[in-house]
Design a protein around this motif. Structure first.
Motif, PDB file in Angstrom:
ATOM      1  N   PRO A 380       1.140   3.692  -2.368  1.00  0.00           N
ATOM      2  CA  PRO A 380       1.832   4.511  -2.458  1.00  0.00           C
ATOM      3  C   PRO A 380       2.860   4.340  -1.080  1.00  0.00           C
ATOM      4  N   LEU A 381       4.373   4.438  -1.459  1.00  0.00           N
ATOM      5  CA  LEU A 381       5.640   4.639  -0.513  1.00  0.00           C
ATOM      6  C   LEU A 381       6.028   6.174  -0.935  1.00  0.00           C
ATOM      7  N   ILE A 382       7.038   6.474   0.091  1.00  0.00           N
ATOM      8  CA  ILE A 382       7.374   7.775   0.198  1.00  0.00           C
ATOM      9  C   ILE A 382       8.891   7.506   0.438  1.00  0.00           C
ATOM     10  N   CYS A 383       9.295   8.065  -0.454  1.00  0.00           N
ATOM     11  CA  CYS A 383      10.731   8.384  -0.663  1.00  0.00           C
ATOM     12  C   CYS A 383      11.961   7.191   0.186  1.00  0.00           C
ATOM     13  N   PHE A 384      12.467   7.390   1.077  1.00  0.00           N
ATOM     14  CA  PHE A 384      13.114   6.189   1.568  1.00  0.00           C
ATOM     15  C   PHE A 384      12.132   5.133   1.794  1.00  0.00           C
ATOM     16  N   GLU A 385      10.619   4.996   2.121  1.00  0.00           N
ATOM     17  CA  GLU A 385       9.863   3.836   1.951  1.00  0.00           C
ATOM     18  C   GLU A 385      10.356   2.535   1.421  1.00  0.00           C
ATOM     19  N   SER A 386      10.989   3.373  -0.295  1.00  0.00           N
ATOM     20  CA  SER A 386      11.130   1.834  -1.570  1.00  0.00           C
ATOM     21  C   SER A 386      12.463   1.537  -1.096  1.00  0.00           C
ATOM     22  N   ALA A 387      12.964   1.511  -0.043  1.00  0.00           N
ATOM     23  CA  ALA A 387      14.345   1.035   0.243  1.00  0.00           C
ATOM     24  C   ALA A 387      13.436  -0.720   1.079  1.00  0.00           C
ATOM     25  N   PHE A 388      13.155  -0.836   1.617  1.00  0.00           N
ATOM     26  CA  PHE A 388      12.366  -1.624   2.522  1.00  0.00           C
ATOM     27  C   PHE A 388      11.784  -2.660   1.881  1.00  0.00           C
ATOM     28  N   PRO A 389      11.697  -3.703   1.170  1.00  0.00           N
ATOM     29  CA  PRO A 389      11.240  -4.645   1.338  1.00  0.00           C
ATOM     30  C   PRO A 389       9.603  -5.317   1.191  1.00  0.00           C
ATOM     31  N   ASP A 390       9.581  -5.305   2.892  1.00  0.00           N
ATOM     32  CA  ASP A 390       8.411  -6.150   3.312  1.00  0.00           C
ATOM     33  C   ASP A 390       7.753  -5.168   3.074  1.00  0.00           C
ATOM     34  N   MET A 391       7.691  -3.466   2.877  1.00  0.00           N
ATOM     35  CA  MET A 391       6.818  -2.357   2.610  1.00  0.00           C
ATOM     36  C   MET A 391       5.941  -2.516   1.470  1.00  0.00           C
ATOM     37  N   SER A 392       6.664  -2.503   0.285  1.00  0.00           N
ATOM     38  CA  SER A 392       6.394  -2.933  -1.325  1.00  0.00           C
ATOM     39  C   SER A 392       5.500  -4.862  -1.337  1.00  0.00           C
ATOM     40  N   ARG A 393       6.152  -5.587  -0.112  1.00  0.00           N
ATOM     41  CA  ARG A 393       5.422  -6.063  -0.523  1.00  0.00           C
ATOM     42  C   ARG A 393       3.951  -6.688   0.565  1.00  0.00           C
ATOM     43  N   ALA A 394       3.822  -5.554   1.273  1.00  0.00           N
ATOM     44  CA  ALA A 394       2.847  -6.168   2.372  1.00  0.00           C
ATOM     45  C   ALA A 394       1.818  -5.259   1.106  1.00  0.00           C
ATOM     46  N   LEU A 395       2.084  -4.302   0.773  1.00  0.00           N
ATOM     47  CA  LEU A 395       1.633  -4.031  -0.260  1.00  0.00           C
ATOM     48  C   LEU A 395       0.308  -4.180  -1.582  1.00  0.00           C
ATOM     49  N   ALA A 396       1.731  -5.323  -1.810  1.00  0.00           N
ATOM     50  CA  ALA A 396       0.903  -6.112  -3.329  1.00  0.00           C
ATOM     51  C   ALA A 396      -0.442  -6.841  -2.409  1.00  0.00           C
ATOM     52  N   GLU A 397       1.160  -7.705  -0.899  1.00  0.00           N
ATOM     53  CA  GLU A 397      -0.466  -8.271  -0.001  1.00  0.00           C
ATOM     54  C   GLU A 397      -1.804  -7.627  -0.244  1.00  0.00           C
ATOM     55  N   ARG A 398      -1.932  -7.111   0.122  1.00  0.00           N
ATOM     56  CA  ARG A 398      -3.782  -6.253   0.084  1.00  0.00           C
ATOM     57  C   ARG A 398      -4.064  -5.432  -0.865  1.00  0.00           C
ATOM     58  N   GLY A 399      -3.355  -6.486  -2.236  1.00  0.00           N
ATOM     59  CA  GLY A 399      -3.797  -6.215  -3.677  1.00  0.00           C
ATOM     60  C   GLY A 399      -3.580  -5.157  -4.111  1.00  0.00           C
ATOM     61  N   ALA A 400      -2.515  -3.950  -4.314  1.00  0.00           N
ATOM     62  CA  ALA A 400      -2.220  -3.607  -5.416  1.00  0.00           C
ATOM     63  C   ALA A 400      -1.595  -3.120  -6.247  1.00  0.00           C
TER      64      ALA A 400
END
Length: 512
Positions: A380-400
């Motif tokens: 999950p990402l909430i609104c503004f957080e989808s602007a941050f490449p590192d957050m989605s990358r961290a989720l993918a690294e954790r198996g999302a």
């Protein structure tokens, strides 16, 4: 010279003195046209040329610093113009502060491109000017400086080749390419088209893009798919009416048998642990749908800590499952005021946050059941957080396996913000090789596959409706997922090394 001629000459000099600053600010704002909703993506390859031409004609280093600062102010006010209804005149204060990041870049452009640059200066400019721009984007991407909204490369979200570049170097690769092309064009203008270095650089960039298209590894389809039902209630006056509308729309999804039902950010204004009856209603809705609901909660949390949190909460057939994610990166001024004791006055002049939200502590990967695909790991990402490449990358690294974005942009309903925000999901999908589905309260709700290609039709800001997106899952890792922000790091290193070398040479020359 007569008195009249002297007065005329003085007026012309004064006009020229004012012309450059005005041109710098206006030309700095031109990139606003490359983002949605205008969406002139092709203009990105020339949008910085006018500003750079103004900068290269500066009369001195100090003047170049001033013009660079004004260009930065123009850029920020233009690209963030959708914030004007919220921040009012305060946006000028913030743009003036953040615009200082462009002052050294203005000096760099002037230093390398003034006059007619020779081959050496042209080559240095083609490397350092784009790297300097990336340094600006890297610094201002810090969440406390506003975050990575309006990165130049994000304007290319709908272009296949740009999405492939993002899979290698993130959105930074697209920014770098755009600024490099603009720089090459300025060199050609300054050299009247006679610069082999600039022509060679353009050919090299085309070859690099072609190589990425041919050889960069991409996500591999697993043959599994998941259907996500998105609920978008539209603009509704009260929390009670909004919740009732969301329940009604969810019932309309029952015949489609979605695997997951996704509501937007702040879809509920009540904490479910304190509203047992509401939690029971949602559990019954989950049983009828045969799917878990992911809802957005924006409410004060009972307990010793208290405070208002924005959260993603999963509700199953038996009620809340205990899987909760609290938003980590809050919107400056929208959800909190930085340095409130000093800047709290902004709330009196604008619609800035009256009360600061609380931050979560860590990102979370949730496991949700599906009808046919087995357990599904979602990030999950909430609104503004989808602007941050590192957050989605961290989720993918954790198996999302799937990224779910919950958003609410109703405060900016009649601006370009909803379209700009929806476009970011395409880049996050391409960077991570994971599909992304975004649900908003008032639009734009949309979905993208693992390559960043749009799935189905989006729900615009004029809709109160539902949509079901069948999302193909993918495996494998992109190069950006593996290497992270290697391009910003390399750009920062190049600029710093050049700066140290330039300072060393100047110091030696002064001693001699």
């Amino acid at each position: 010279m007569s008195v009249l001629e002297a007065v005329a000459e003085a007026g012309a000099t004064r006009a020229r003195g004012w012309a450059a600053p005005v041109l710098a600010a206006v030309s700095g704002a031109l990139p606003l046209l490359v983002f949605p909703a205008p969406g002139w993506w092709w203009f990105g390859y020339v949008c910085l040329v006018p500003l750079m031409l103004v900068l290269r004609t500066a009369s001195s280093a100090r003047r170049a610093l001033l013009l660079g600062w004004l260009g930065g102010i123009g850029f920020l006010v233009g690209v963030m113009s959708w914030l004007i209804p919220t921040l009012s005149v305060a946006i000028l204060v913030l743009a003036a502060l953040l615009g200082l990041l462009w002052a050294p870049w203005g000096w760099l452009v002037w230093r390398l491109l003034h006059g007619t640059p020779d081959g050496g200066r042209a080559a240095a400019a083609l490397v350092l000017v784009p790297s300097g721009w990336l340094l600006i984007e890297t610094v201002r991407s810090w969440q406390y400086l506003g975050g990575p909204w309006g990165l130049l490369g994000a304007s290319q979200y709908a272009q296949h080749f740009a999405l492939r570049l993002a899979s290698v170097g993130g959105v930074w690769a697209d920014s770098l390419l755009l600024v490099a092309v603009n720089t090459a064009l300025v060199v050609l203008v300054a050299a009247w088209g006679r610069c082999a270095v600039a022509w060679g650089a353009l050919l090299a960039m085309a070859a690099c893009v072609g190589s990425v298209l041919l050889w960069a590894p991409g996500p591999r389809a697993t043959g599994r798919g998941v259907s996500v039902g998105v609920v978008q209630p539209g603009v509704i006056a009260t929390p009670e009416a909004r919740a009732a509308r969301e329940e009604l729309l969810t019932r309309q999804l029952l015949a489609a048998h979605p695997d997951i039902v996704l509501w937007g950010e702040s879809s509920l204004s009540y904490d479910l642990t304190a509203r047992r009856r509401l939690a029971g209603q949602l559990a019954a809705l989950s049983r009828q749908a045969g799917a878990d609901l992911m809802v957005g909660v924006d409410a004060e949390r009972p307990g010793s800590s208290g405070g208002i949190y924005k959260s993603s909460v999963v509700v199953g057939p038996d009620g809340p499952t205990g899987q909760v994610y609290d938003k980590i990166r809050l919107v400056p001024f929208g959800e909190y005021i930085p340095l409130r004791p000093a800047l709290g006055w902004i709330a009196d002049l604008s619609k800035a946050a009256g009360v600061d939200r609380r931050r979560g502590t860590a990102q979370v990967v949730m496991t949700l059941p599906t009808r046919d695909a087995g357990p599904l790991r979602v990030g999950p990402l909430i609104c503004f957080e989808s602007a941050f490449p590192d957050m989605s990358r961290a989720l993918a690294e954790r198996g999302a396996q799937l990224l779910l974005v919950q958003s609410a942009t109703s405060s900016y309903q009649d601006t370009w913000a909803p379209a700009q925000h929806a476009s970011l999901a395409a880049l996050r999908a391409a960077e991570t090789g994971r599909p992304v589905v975004q649900a908003t309260l008032t639009g734009v709700s949309t979905a993208y596959d693992a390559t960043g290609r749009r799935i189905g039709a989006p729900l615009g800001t004029d809709r109160s409706d539902t949509a079901v997106y069948t999302v193909p899952l993918a495996s494998g890792r992109t190069l950006y997922d593996r290497w992270g922000n290697w391009l910003p790091a390399a750009s920062v290193a190049l600029v710093l090394l050049w700066g140290l070398g330039w300072a060393g040479v100047n110091l030696r020359n002064r001693r001699h």
